[in-house]
Design a protein around this motif. Structure first.
Motif, PDB file in Angstrom:
ATOM      1  N   VAL A  81     -24.760  -7.293  38.692  1.00  0.00           N
ATOM      2  CA  VAL A  81     -23.488  -8.020  38.759  1.00  0.00           C
ATOM      3  C   VAL A  81     -23.769  -9.510  38.707  1.00  0.00           C
ATOM      4  N   THR A  82     -23.085 -10.219  37.809  1.00  0.00           N
ATOM      5  CA  THR A  82     -23.205 -11.672  37.709  1.00  0.00           C
ATOM      6  C   THR A  82     -21.885 -12.304  38.122  1.00  0.00           C
ATOM      7  N   LEU A  83     -21.952 -13.278  39.010  1.00  0.00           N
ATOM      8  CA  LEU A  83     -20.750 -13.916  39.555  1.00  0.00           C
ATOM      9  C   LEU A  83     -20.408 -15.208  38.820  1.00  0.00           C
ATOM     10  N   GLU A  84     -19.160 -15.605  38.942  1.00  0.00           N
ATOM     11  CA  GLU A  84     -18.703 -16.875  38.371  1.00  0.00           C
ATOM     12  C   GLU A  84     -19.327 -18.048  39.127  1.00  0.00           C
ATOM     13  N   ALA A  85     -19.448 -17.907  40.439  1.00  0.00           N
ATOM     14  CA  ALA A  85     -19.996 -18.952  41.295  1.00  0.00           C
ATOM     15  C   ALA A  85     -20.611 -18.283  42.518  1.00  0.00           C
ATOM     16  N   PRO A  86     -21.543 -18.947  43.186  1.00  0.00           N
ATOM     17  CA  PRO A  86     -22.104 -18.353  44.408  1.00  0.00           C
ATOM     18  C   PRO A  86     -20.993 -18.007  45.393  1.00  0.00           C
ATOM     19  N   THR A  87     -21.039 -16.805  45.936  1.00  0.00           N
ATOM     20  CA  THR A  87     -19.998 -16.322  46.844  1.00  0.00           C
ATOM     21  C   THR A  87     -20.681 -15.746  48.069  1.00  0.00           C
ATOM     22  N   ALA A  88     -20.617 -16.505  49.168  1.00  0.00           N
ATOM     23  CA  ALA A  88     -21.379 -16.149  50.363  1.00  0.00           C
ATOM     24  C   ALA A  88     -21.005 -14.795  50.934  1.00  0.00           C
ATOM     25  N   LYS A 142     -18.155 -12.652  36.936  1.00  0.00           N
ATOM     26  CA  LYS A 142     -17.998 -13.451  35.717  1.00  0.00           C
ATOM     27  C   LYS A 142     -17.234 -12.650  34.664  1.00  0.00           C
ATOM     28  N   GLY A 143     -16.166 -13.231  34.176  1.00  0.00           N
ATOM     29  CA  GLY A 143     -15.334 -12.585  33.171  1.00  0.00           C
ATOM     30  C   GLY A 143     -14.237 -11.719  33.747  1.00  0.00           C
ATOM     31  N   GLY A 144     -14.236 -11.521  35.063  1.00  0.00           N
ATOM     32  CA  GLY A 144     -13.251 -10.628  35.683  1.00  0.00           C
ATOM     33  C   GLY A 144     -11.832 -11.146  35.580  1.00  0.00           C
ATOM     34  N   GLU A 145     -11.621 -12.401  35.939  1.00  0.00           N
ATOM     35  CA  GLU A 145     -10.266 -12.961  35.887  1.00  0.00           C
ATOM     36  C   GLU A 145      -9.764 -13.050  34.455  1.00  0.00           C
ATOM     37  N   ALA A 146     -10.642 -13.460  33.535  1.00  0.00           N
ATOM     38  CA  ALA A 146     -10.234 -13.581  32.134  1.00  0.00           C
ATOM     39  C   ALA A 146      -9.759 -12.235  31.586  1.00  0.00           C
ATOM     40  N   TYR A 147     -10.480 -11.180  31.906  1.00  0.00           N
ATOM     41  CA  TYR A 147     -10.070  -9.845  31.433  1.00  0.00           C
ATOM     42  C   TYR A 147      -8.750  -9.430  32.058  1.00  0.00           C
ATOM     43  N   ASN A 148      -8.602  -9.624  33.359  1.00  0.00           N
ATOM     44  CA  ASN A 148      -7.393  -9.184  34.052  1.00  0.00           C
ATOM     45  C   ASN A 148      -6.155  -9.957  33.621  1.00  0.00           C
ATOM     46  N   THR A 149      -6.325 -11.204  33.229  1.00  0.00           N
ATOM     47  CA  THR A 149      -5.182 -12.040  32.836  1.00  0.00           C
ATOM     48  C   THR A 149      -4.943 -12.048  31.328  1.00  0.00           C
ATOM     49  N   GLY A 150      -5.714 -11.251  30.587  1.00  0.00           N
ATOM     50  CA  GLY A 150      -5.484 -11.144  29.152  1.00  0.00           C
ATOM     51  C   GLY A 150      -6.159 -12.208  28.322  1.00  0.00           C
ATOM     52  N   GLU A 151      -7.033 -12.988  28.943  1.00  0.00           N
ATOM     53  CA  GLU A 151      -7.708 -14.059  28.213  1.00  0.00           C
ATOM     54  C   GLU A 151      -9.130 -13.693  27.828  1.00  0.00           C
ATOM     55  N   SER A 155     -30.478 -13.250  42.996  1.00  0.00           N
ATOM     56  CA  SER A 155     -31.244 -14.239  42.236  1.00  0.00           C
ATOM     57  C   SER A 155     -31.311 -15.563  42.984  1.00  0.00           C
ATOM     58  N   ASP A 156     -32.231 -16.421  42.588  1.00  0.00           N
ATOM     59  CA  ASP A 156     -32.428 -17.702  43.262  1.00  0.00           C
ATOM     60  C   ASP A 156     -31.190 -18.581  43.199  1.00  0.00           C
ATOM     61  N   ASP A 157     -30.415 -18.450  42.131  1.00  0.00           N
ATOM     62  CA  ASP A 157     -29.195 -19.269  42.018  1.00  0.00           C
ATOM     63  C   ASP A 157     -27.982 -18.604  42.666  1.00  0.00           C
ATOM     64  N   SER A 158     -28.195 -17.459  43.331  1.00  0.00           N
ATOM     65  CA  SER A 158     -27.144 -16.714  44.051  1.00  0.00           C
ATOM     66  C   SER A 158     -26.019 -16.239  43.146  1.00  0.00           C
ATOM     67  N   LEU A 159     -26.299 -16.077  41.866  1.00  0.00           N
ATOM     68  CA  LEU A 159     -25.275 -15.636  40.927  1.00  0.00           C
ATOM     69  C   LEU A 159     -25.429 -14.183  40.498  1.00  0.00           C
ATOM     70  N   THR A 160     -26.636 -13.661  40.511  1.00  0.00           N
ATOM     71  CA  THR A 160     -26.867 -12.301  40.029  1.00  0.00           C
ATOM     72  C   THR A 160     -27.336 -11.395  41.171  1.00  0.00           C
TER      73      THR A 160
END
Length: 559
Positions: free
Chosen positions: A186-193, A159-168, A108-113
């Motif tokens: 796949v949607t990311l938390e932040a752009p990841t080059a 997005k949501g990966g860390e929250a799920y893994n840490t129980g949050e 995507s243009d915002d590099s998130l999806t």
């Protein structure tokens, strides 16, 4: 091994085919010469249609802890997994990240999806189709806190990966979704080059959803193991051998020349070198350090010094006295003569460590990251001893107390020699006596995780071509922070480096983080890796990515 081929033709046609070099290929399973071949009820005379199977023979230095991509945590596992599985992307012989299971992708243009479209012709080794649902299942499974994957953090970019893994959070919050059998979003938390490259890493390999759900122990034995790569696991005699064979269901099987690879599981490098010299192996890594030096001196064409992005270091358990004291840690680092270790002991073209991030990784401008950071470790015996003694005194300890301190290392002649060198350097420079203990690699890993050690030999090969693959190791909640290091300032810098969309900001954060960790010295960097390996002249097609063991996928044997 040899392979008998059944030719369902007349004798004259067989002779004609052989004359023109067109030998028909048999079934999937490679047989020993003593096996009785058959593809139908007719029999071919033993003197006809026998062909030697192309089985590359080598060694895997340690018994894998798991051949489940989500549970693997070291090269003793990934070397097998990288040949039996494949991710959405892969590293090709030109060392480029190219589509693997994916046919194409859109960002995507915002590099998130990221939207991946899978190939039409991809199958599991058992014949099932590989689907986007398998990828969704595999990634969410690796994040499941109950699975306790050491590498779950590699999916925190989702997005949501860390929250799920840490129980949050919940699994429903993880934004990876199969839109249909062939489309994964796949949607990311932040752009990841480096996200595309990350999908070529083994934790993000797919697993067969149907197989895993029906058999929790599917990855423990060859008879139940199912994979999607160029080879499939056909035999695993634990602590002895691993055999993989060409996966005829692999979409690019026509490019795979080998019929299979046989791995011994032997941790003694001298023994494996003798087997290589004796003709039992076609390829071998690692090599005894003395052998590397001798092969270099003799300009032996079978020696290849593989480039690698990795760092060899010692963990200092900061939860155990006196390693909780920064002066003690700095004193140990400053009295270790790294240059002597690489010149006289390692002898494989390694570079004395200048920090924790090795050479070979690009910065925000595409230049060498290491150059802008500079040398963050030094060899200064006088200052190191002063700091060490001050730190011991602060902890109420004496030099004599070090007689019970142990360096833990996994069984290897190379690790032993380096540990002996460190032991002697610290004896001469600091006056301390340290003990040595060797254990199986998996035992070492387990003891590090449990904090059951004083000093431990460690090494890290980058997972992808970005400095964060090293910097994130000592984040306080990292599953690979075996030194038990804790610095809120460091953690904040790592967070910026992982989430900032601004390349300048994230690289500045990584440079500052490396400076901090090298001031606190929870680990003692020793050298930056190379990977020397031996390869017989008749073996071709092996290639060596900077972040992987040598790839045998497109190797060939031409004796």
């Amino acid at each position: 091994m040899k392979r008998s081929f059944i030719v369902i033709m007349s004798l004259l046609l067989v002779i004609a085919l052989l004359i023109t070099g067109c030998v028909p290929k048999g079934g999937d399973e490679v047989k020993e010469p003593t096996d009785t071949p058959s593809t139908d009820s007719s029999a071919t005379p033993p003197s006809e249609s026998k062909k030697e199977a192309k089985i590359l023979r080598t060694n895997n230095g340690s018994e894998p802890g798991s051949l489940d991509p989500a549970l693997a945590q070291g090269t003793h596992e990934s070397w097998v997994l990288d040949h039996t599985f494949e991710g959405l992307m892969k590293i090709d012989p030109d060392l480029k990240v190219v589509p693997g299971m994916a046919e194409e992708y859109m960002i995507s243009d915002d590099s998130l999806t990221y939207t991946f479209t899978l190939r039409d012709d991809i199958k599991w080794s058992n014949g099932d189709s590989v689907t986007a649902h398998d990828f969704e299942f595999a990634w969410k499974r690796a994040l499941d806190p109950e699975l306790a994957s050491d590498y779950a953090h590699q999916l925190y970019y989702i997005k949501g990966g860390e929250a799920y893994n840490t129980g949050e959070g919940t699994v429903d919050d993880v934004l990876v979704k199969a839109l249909d059998d062939k489309t994964l979003e796949v949607t990311l938390e932040a752009p990841t080059a480096y996200f595309l490259e990350l999908t070529a890493f083994y934790t993000l390999y797919p697993v067969n959803k149907k197989v895993v759900e029906s058999d929790p122990d599917w990855a423990k034995n060859a008879s139940t193991h199912v994979s999607n790569g160029p080879f499939t696991l056909t035999e695993w005699e634990h602590n002895a051998t691993i055999k993989i064979r060409k996966n005829e269901n692999y979409y690019d099987s026509a490019s795979v020349k080998l019929d299979g690879v046989d791995f011994d599981i032997i941790d003694d490098e001298n023994t494996t070198w003798q087997k290589y010299e004796g003709g039992d192996y076609d390829f071998l890594t690692p090599l005894p350090q003395a052998v590397v030096a001798q092969m270099k001196d003799n300009n032996n064409p079978e020696l290849i010094i593989g480039a690698e992005v990795g760092t060899y270091y010692y963990n200092l358990n900061s939860k155990v006295k006196p390693f909780n004291n920064i002066k003690v840690r700095r004193g140990l680092s400053m009295t270790l003569d790294r240059q002597t270790i690489v010149d006289k002991i390692a002898q494989g073209g390694q570079i004395a460590a200048e920090g924790v991030v090795p050479f070979g990784l690009p910065d925000e401008n595409g230049k060498e990251y290491r150059d802008a950071v500079g040398k963050l470790v030094e060899y200064n015996v006088e200052e190191g001893k002063k700091l060490f003694l001050e730190g011991l005194a602060e902890e109420g300890m004496k030099i004599e107390d070090f007689k019970n301190i142990v360096i833990l290392y996994n069984t290897s002649e190379a690790h032993k020699k380096i540990a002996q060198a460190a032991q002697e350097m610290w004896r001469v420079n600091l006056g301390i006596e340290i003990q040595l203990e060797n254990v199986d690699f998996q035992v070492k890993l387990d003891r590090e995780k449990a904090g059951d050690y004083h000093i431990s030999r460690a090494g890290w090969i980058g997972d992808y071509m970005d400095p964060i693959t090293f910097i994130e190791l000592w984040e306080s909640n990292s599953s690979f922070n075996d030194a038990k290091y804790n610095s809120p300032e460091y953690d904040q810098l790592v967070k910026i480096a992982k989430t900032s969309p601004d390349p300048n900001e994230r690289f500045d954060a990584m440079r500052k983080a490396e400076q901090i960790v090298m001031e606190d010295m929870p680990i003692v960097p020793v050298y930056f890796y190379t990977q020397p390996y031996a390869q017989k002249s008749y073996v071709t097609g092996v290639y060596k990515p900077l972040v992987n063991y040598p790839k045998l996928t497109y190797a060939d044997i031409n004796k």
